[in-house]
Scaffold this active site. Sequence first.
Site, short mmCIF file in Angstrom:
data_model
loop_
_atom_site.label_atom_id
_atom_site.label_comp_id
_atom_site.label_asym_id
_atom_site.label_seq_id
_atom_site.Cartn_x
_atom_site.Cartn_y
_atom_site.Cartn_z
N SER A 120 0.82 -1.20 0.00
CA SER A 120 0.00 0.00 0.00
C SER A 120 0.86 1.25 0.00
CB SER A 120 -0.87 -0.02 1.26
OG SER A 120 -1.50 1.22 1.44
N TYR A 144 -1.74 -0.07 10.34
CA TYR A 144 -2.01 -0.70 9.04
C TYR A 144 -0.80 -0.55 8.12
CZ TYR A 144 -3.61 -1.28 4.28
OH TYR A 144 -3.70 -1.65 2.97
N LYS A 148 1.81 -3.54 6.71
CA LYS A 148 2.11 -3.81 5.29
C LYS A 148 3.61 -3.70 5.01
CE LYS A 148 -1.74 -4.98 3.45
NZ LYS A 148 -1.88 -6.26 2.72
O1 LIG Z 1 -16.18 9.74 3.94
C1 LIG Z 1 -15.07 10.14 3.55
C2 LIG Z 1 -14.02 9.26 3.22
C3 LIG Z 1 -12.81 9.77 2.82
N1 LIG Z 1 -12.61 11.11 2.75
C4 LIG Z 1 -11.34 11.65 2.29
O2 LIG Z 1 -11.09 11.14 1.00
C5 LIG Z 1 -9.71 10.85 0.83
C6 LIG Z 1 -9.56 9.38 0.48
O3 LIG Z 1 -9.92 8.63 1.62
P1 LIG Z 1 -10.13 7.04 1.57
O4 LIG Z 1 -10.54 6.64 2.96
O5 LIG Z 1 -11.03 6.68 0.45
O6 LIG Z 1 -8.69 6.48 1.22
P2 LIG Z 1 -7.29 6.74 1.95
O7 LIG Z 1 -6.52 7.66 1.04
O8 LIG Z 1 -7.42 7.18 3.36
O9 LIG Z 1 -6.65 5.30 2.05
C7 LIG Z 1 -6.87 4.31 1.11
O10 LIG Z 1 -5.75 4.22 0.29
C8 LIG Z 1 -4.60 3.67 0.85
C9 LIG Z 1 -4.90 2.28 1.34
O11 LIG Z 1 -3.77 1.67 1.83
C10 LIG Z 1 -5.97 2.32 2.36
O12 LIG Z 1 -6.30 1.02 2.74
C11 LIG Z 1 -7.17 2.97 1.78
O13 LIG Z 1 -8.14 3.15 2.79
C12 LIG Z 1 -9.04 11.26 2.15
O14 LIG Z 1 -8.55 12.55 2.01
C13 LIG Z 1 -10.18 11.24 3.16
O15 LIG Z 1 -10.01 12.12 4.24
C14 LIG Z 1 -13.64 12.01 3.06
O16 LIG Z 1 -13.47 13.22 2.98
N2 LIG Z 1 -14.84 11.48 3.45
#
Ligand SMILES: O=c1ccn([C@@H]2O[C@H](COP(=O)(O)OP(=O)(O)O[C@H]3OC[C@@H](O)[C@H](O)[C@H]3O)[C@@H](O)[C@H]2O)c(=O)[nH]1
Length: 378
Positions: A120, A144, A148
């Site tokens: 990841s 997490y 990894k």
């Molecule tokens: O409900 C939400 C979910 C996410 N977000 C934002 O959207 C962006 C993407 O968030 P996500 O949770 O979809 O994904 P992340 O970038 O945190 O991590 C993801 O990619 C890396 C992997 O290793 C992780 O397992 C996966 O969760 C972040 O900036 C987060 O803060 C929101 O604003 N609202």
Amino acid sequence: MTTRRPVLVTGGAGFIGSHTCKLLSAAGYLPVVYDNLGRGNRKAVAWGPLVVGDIRDREALQRAIGTYKPLAVIHFAALAYVGESVSEPAEYYATNVGGTIAVLDAARTNGIDKVIFSSSCATYGVPEALPVSETSPQKPISPYGRSKLMGEEIIRDYAAAYGMKYAILRYFNACGADPEGELGEWHTPETHLIPRVLMAASGMIEAIEIFGTDYETADGTCVRDYIHVSDLARAHLKALMHLEVGGDSLSVNLGTGQGISIQEILEAVGRITSRPVPVAYKPRRPGDPAGLFADPSLARERLGFMAENSDIDTIVRTAAPFFGLAAASMPKAFGATSTVSRVKRASSGAKTTKKRQPARLAVVPVSTVSGRGLAELG
Ligand SMILES: O=c1ccn([C@@H]2O[C@H](COP(=O)(O)OP(=O)(O)O[C@H]3OC[C@@H](O)[C@H](O)[C@H]3O)[C@@H](O)[C@H]2O)c(=O)[nH]1
């Protein structure tokens, strides 16, 4: 009839695993799914046998390998919620580290010398520079991400000692869904951005919470590198074929190389689904870097892999039907050129160079919407 060659796919009932199984099958392999169905979905296993088992169960792994004699292991099975890993580190280390050791032991004691591992971008933590290349320091900031990185290090040690070959694939943000509509993204609970935006558009949740609009990015929202799950599946197939022909071990990023902001995703969902997207603005989520996107060049050099279907329109159009949303128009063909180019930045704070077609719907930019309460886009 040719006999399909078996490959053990741990976590093959999950999101990326199931899409990869479908492609493996089309390419002449027999994907043998090994999954405890804790977070996977039985219905997503349709291209080969399912062995229900936990990766920490060494005897069950031995039995599965003894029965099917796979030529390689693709190891997807893991717990993958960053936030949950902070509150439940024991579970994360037991599954992601302990389980990986058990899978590697089962492989090596049965003479399987090819392993593909799901890593990841979370192993990089908060990057010092963008884009993130494979030589960037790996300093994960969550259990997490650390689990990894430990998996990667254990695989490299096993490979050196026991003559195994590996492909470590560091995914950026996986998203989208099977363009033929057979598979989709169905995490429970669903925490990922794009499915939640689609849930908000379809009324399944009241609003999409946006975590932070004051980042040092062009529009204030976080920038990520969203890669279509079908592109990820194709990268696994390429990695498998690379190892099968005697290729060397490798550790590569799987991303597009281009960042897209949350605001741009909200706009794309509103435009493509013709639905309003209720938004609730919230404070920053702890641990989120402002910008994160890959340097994808090493995967291109080593595997001949490039993302081809990861433009935001294709991502949204393929994912939308899974949430009961009809895309206003489906792509002409999977792989059709997007009408929206991605935002390219030299760094998260740099100016954007974007070329967009005008949105069909009036879209309220984040910057003009009150940061409190609900606002509607679209
Ligand atoms: O409900 C939400 C979910 C996410 N977000 C934002 O959207 C962006 C993407 O968030 P996500 O949770 O979809 O994904 P992340 O970038 O945190 O991590 C993801 O990619 C890396 C992997 O290793 C992780 O397992 C996966 O969760 C972040 O900036 C987060 O803060 C929101 O604003 N609202």
